[in-house]
Motif scaffolding. Sequence first.
Motif, mmCIF file in Angstrom:
data_model
loop_
_atom_site.group_PDB
_atom_site.id
_atom_site.type_symbol
_atom_site.label_atom_id
_atom_site.label_comp_id
_atom_site.label_asym_id
_atom_site.label_seq_id
_atom_site.Cartn_x
_atom_site.Cartn_y
_atom_site.Cartn_z
ATOM 1 N N MET A 1 45.346 42.417 38.455
ATOM 2 C CA MET A 1 45.663 43.831 38.692
ATOM 3 C C MET A 1 45.825 44.124 40.173
ATOM 4 O O MET A 1 46.688 44.916 40.572
ATOM 5 N N ALA A 2 45.032 43.461 41.006
ATOM 6 C CA ALA A 2 45.161 43.686 42.449
ATOM 7 C C ALA A 2 46.515 43.169 42.937
ATOM 8 O O ALA A 2 47.211 43.834 43.719
ATOM 9 N N LEU A 3 46.902 41.980 42.477
ATOM 10 C CA LEU A 3 48.200 41.425 42.883
ATOM 11 C C LEU A 3 49.341 42.316 42.393
ATOM 12 O O LEU A 3 50.313 42.548 43.123
ATOM 13 N N ALA B 1 49.260 45.540 41.836
ATOM 14 C CA ALA B 1 49.303 46.753 42.670
ATOM 15 C C ALA B 1 49.973 46.456 44.014
ATOM 16 O O ALA B 1 50.776 47.245 44.516
ATOM 17 N N MET B 2 49.655 45.305 44.601
ATOM 18 C CA MET B 2 50.284 44.923 45.878
ATOM 19 C C MET B 2 51.790 44.783 45.720
ATOM 20 O O MET B 2 52.568 45.210 46.573
ATOM 21 N N ALA B 3 52.209 44.143 44.626
ATOM 22 C CA ALA B 3 53.638 43.917 44.403
ATOM 23 C C ALA B 3 54.375 45.248 44.233
ATOM 24 O O ALA B 3 55.512 45.400 44.689
ATOM 25 N N ALA C 1 50.373 52.427 44.283
ATOM 26 C CA ALA C 1 49.661 51.930 43.102
ATOM 27 C C ALA C 1 48.194 51.734 43.449
ATOM 28 O O ALA C 1 47.858 51.389 44.582
ATOM 29 N N GLN C 2 47.338 51.987 42.475
ATOM 30 C CA GLN C 2 45.900 51.737 42.653
ATOM 31 C C GLN C 2 45.400 50.986 41.440
ATOM 32 O O GLN C 2 45.764 51.309 40.307
ATOM 33 N N SER C 3 44.562 49.981 41.675
ATOM 34 C CA SER C 3 44.023 49.232 40.545
ATOM 35 C C SER C 3 42.594 49.691 40.244
ATOM 36 O O SER C 3 41.864 50.106 41.142
ATOM 37 N N PHE C 4 42.220 49.603 38.982
ATOM 38 C CA PHE C 4 40.898 50.046 38.539
ATOM 39 C C PHE C 4 40.299 49.038 37.564
ATOM 40 O O PHE C 4 40.982 48.558 36.661
ATOM 41 N N ARG D 1 43.072 48.492 50.186
ATOM 42 C CA ARG D 1 42.238 48.628 48.997
ATOM 43 C C ARG D 1 42.466 47.516 47.981
ATOM 44 O O ARG D 1 41.526 46.921 47.460
ATOM 45 N N GLU D 2 43.735 47.212 47.689
ATOM 46 C CA GLU D 2 44.015 46.238 46.637
ATOM 47 C C GLU D 2 43.648 44.821 47.050
ATOM 48 O O GLU D 2 43.260 43.993 46.232
ATOM 49 N N MET E 1 40.083 44.466 46.301
ATOM 50 C CA MET E 1 39.895 44.301 44.864
ATOM 51 C C MET E 1 40.153 42.840 44.474
ATOM 52 O O MET E 1 39.427 42.247 43.678
ATOM 53 N N LEU E 2 41.195 42.278 45.070
ATOM 54 C CA LEU E 2 41.567 40.892 44.782
ATOM 55 C C LEU E 2 40.477 39.915 45.229
ATOM 56 O O LEU E 2 39.987 39.101 44.447
ATOM 57 N N VAL F 1 53.173 37.675 46.621
ATOM 58 C CA VAL F 1 53.694 38.882 45.973
ATOM 59 C C VAL F 1 54.037 39.981 46.978
ATOM 60 O O VAL F 1 54.831 40.863 46.675
ATOM 61 N N SER F 2 53.435 39.944 48.159
ATOM 62 C CA SER F 2 53.724 40.992 49.138
ATOM 63 C C SER F 2 53.424 40.480 50.535
ATOM 64 O O SER F 2 52.377 39.889 50.769
ATOM 65 N N ARG G 1 40.836 41.158 37.311
ATOM 66 C CA ARG G 1 40.714 41.740 38.651
ATOM 67 C C ARG G 1 41.759 41.138 39.595
ATOM 68 O O ARG G 1 42.390 41.845 40.388
ATOM 69 N N ILE G 2 41.944 39.840 39.490
ATOM 70 C CA ILE G 2 42.943 39.175 40.330
ATOM 71 C C ILE G 2 44.344 39.679 39.964
ATOM 72 O O ILE G 2 45.130 40.073 40.828
#
Lengths: 424, 424
Positions: free
Chosen positions: A78-80, A82-84, A92-95, B64-65, B68-69, B57-58, A75-76
């Motif tokens: 994928m969120a990072l 998506a942010m990058a 980008a969207q994380s799932f 949203r992300e 998630m993080l 990273v950003s 989870r950590i």
Amino acid sequence: MSLVVQKYGGSSVADAEGIKRVAKRIVDAKKNGHQVVVVVSAMGDTTDELIDLAGQVSPIPAGREFDMLLTAGERIAMALLAMAIKNLGHEAQSFTGSQAGVITDSVHNKARIIDVTPGRIRDSIDEGNIAIVAGFQGVSQEGKNITTLGRGGSDTTAVALAAALDAEVCEIYTDVDGVFTADPRVVKKARKIDWISFEDMLELASSGSKVLLHRCVEYARRYNIPIHVRSSFSGLQGTWVSNEPKQGDRKVEQAIISGVAHDTSEAKITVVGVPDKPGEAASIFRAIADAEVNIDMVVQNVSAASTGLTDISFTLPKAEGRRAIDALEKTRSSVGFDSLRYDDQIAKISLVGAGMKTNPGVTATFFEALSDAGVNIELISTSEIRISVVTRADDVTEAVRAVHTAFGLDSDTDEAVVYGGTGR
Amino acid sequence: MSLVVQKYGGSSVADAEGIKRVAKRIVDAKKNGHQVVVVVSAMGDTTDELIDLAGQVSPIPAGREFDMLLTAGERIAMALLAMAIKNLGHEAQSFTGSQAGVITDSVHNKARIIDVTPGRIRDSIDEGNIAIVAGFQGVSQEGKNITTLGRGGSDTTAVALAAALDAEVCEIYTDVDGVFTADPRVVKKARKIDWISFEDMLELASSGSKVLLHRCVEYARRYNIPIHVRSSFSGLQGTWVSNEPKQGDRKVEQAIISGVAHDTSEAKITVVGVPDKPGEAASIFRAIADAEVNIDMVVQNVSAASTGLTDISFTLPKAEGRRAIDALEKTRSSVGFDSLRYDDQIAKISLVGAGMKTNPGVTATFFEALSDAGVNIELISTSEIRISVVTRADDVTEAVRAVHTAFGLDSDTDEAVVYGGTGR
């Protein structure tokens, strides 16, 4: 528009720099006109740190809550990630595994995928997003609990998503350049394999090659999803794993021998002096099975005519040695064997290649190479496209090199160039 | 069987030892015959570490992300807590905000709870489990995305679950013993308050008391859920916040004054020389509102007859000072004021108590106490149950102590005993 699934392992996203490098590579694929779905593992040592924390609060950290804990890692990451990607100007969207529709059975810590319903992923990419999916995790069909897929689970997530989305290819990014004809740390002249069949890759995976796990390759073969194993640190082509070489790439012919694998993680148990009569072997392996020990090679010689006794040897993971010995000791009186020998200083060396089916000299060349190198063979086991031998652990380097050279697998350069990150 | 909701903050579960200590306390509540639902925050500095990673990273890690993080933090804490409870021989299951039915709007990073549907939690506790729920997080009604509730969100999760499950009490465990008559770090003789009304607690919370956030108390008042704020490090009774004292506890009478709060996080802006005519103040505060600046106290004196000009002062969070000044400068010509003064060396001191409504001497005593201590008053603002003044920041300690003593709030002991963990 073609759809590509990319999977990045923990060493590729070990820190913020790694995440930014991977983000750039993902955006490049998008710019090249692909729809992109990315599967990501937990960053670097995150999973080990979480396991360590769990050990500190409870000596038995298994089951449902352990899965809930470990899934925080992906989870950590994928969120990072998506942010990058957003920071590079792309959407980008994380799932989570659950959101991505990765449905599993209810066996916590080593769940199996039973269905993938990637409706949200499909919607997300059709809207122009890059979809980032947590590897290694899913949700149980019954109970809707969070599950994890066990070792190598993220590769399996990637292949399963690629199958469900009918992707053109599943790219597995790692910290080596692909699958090699032998472990490049052992054989300096190991060559990167450009293409290998699913069948040969399955045998390599079960013979000690660590690049892809058996389970992931098996899944890809079942749904006929080509896998491209490559480095996230270089732009080089890696190894394609598929039913047959790509169209227009016919120059890649199937080699007689795909590669040499070795494995030093096993031990050998010999049951000495087993009466050679029906049911004895069955009793022994029933006891082993009841102790939930996974065995690999099994060898039984013909019995000596004078005594009517035989020896049965088998190999198994070292970690399960104690359990196997305990289980066998309990059967000693009923089976009536003489003694047990336990040996964890062994190595298994395997030669893999579909071509050996139609090349009768392979076995002889293999044994000659070992003999010339002064390596003694303790056990032999074969399948249609594989020969495995057990030797002393001390001999493994010498043995692998000798076999690699004997089958003409050595590259022309002096040293295998591996564009790795962590040097794993 | 009565149902108790307990909430543990990050400092209570900062490490494995903390988690084990909290697990024991939870099991004690279960043994005492309660059904127990636990809301937990992320461990110690986890959230700050994740925010730091996001920044690497950003530069714009919002939306949203980011949610998630951040939600990975509570996931880790709740899974470990469930494991620690199981290790004590009791059954526990952890649930994400989404699994617990915490439904929010779609405003990422500061979502509001719009419904709680705790069917899975109810089932879990009816089966005899202790349910552990991730604080601070929910899932949006539209889009089914993961959301976070913003600052103090875990307290709100706890109160909302307590309301939805019709709990007897919502226990908020923290690293201090409860709500005090003043900040014990400033006033050594501060007393722990045994009981305080929702209304007084709301005023204290908006006047700088950090123990409970306004939003959580407001939610509890709306659904009439008693809150018990107490230390996770001691077994002491803490502070009850409710409509009225518990049955059989009538000895706890409502004090005239509940406590003295102070706040040094604000700055003061004075708009000098505003023409005293209709619409001027409206223009100024429209500009401030459009810049999304939250203002607190607003004071306007009568205008000087000779000039027809007046000054308008207001306080606001220091972090929003720059934005407010920029917004005001743009309106200077249309509003026609002379100049702006910005001052971030101020403190706000507030006296809170429903009793002041019927005790006319309170204001006089308050001002006399400050005067005797040599503290100059710069602004005054009052509500029905609160008087607030702005002073120099340097005077805050002296001012709070003087007021605390003047209203007879000092305890008999020399020093407030706080059974805290981190000494926050």
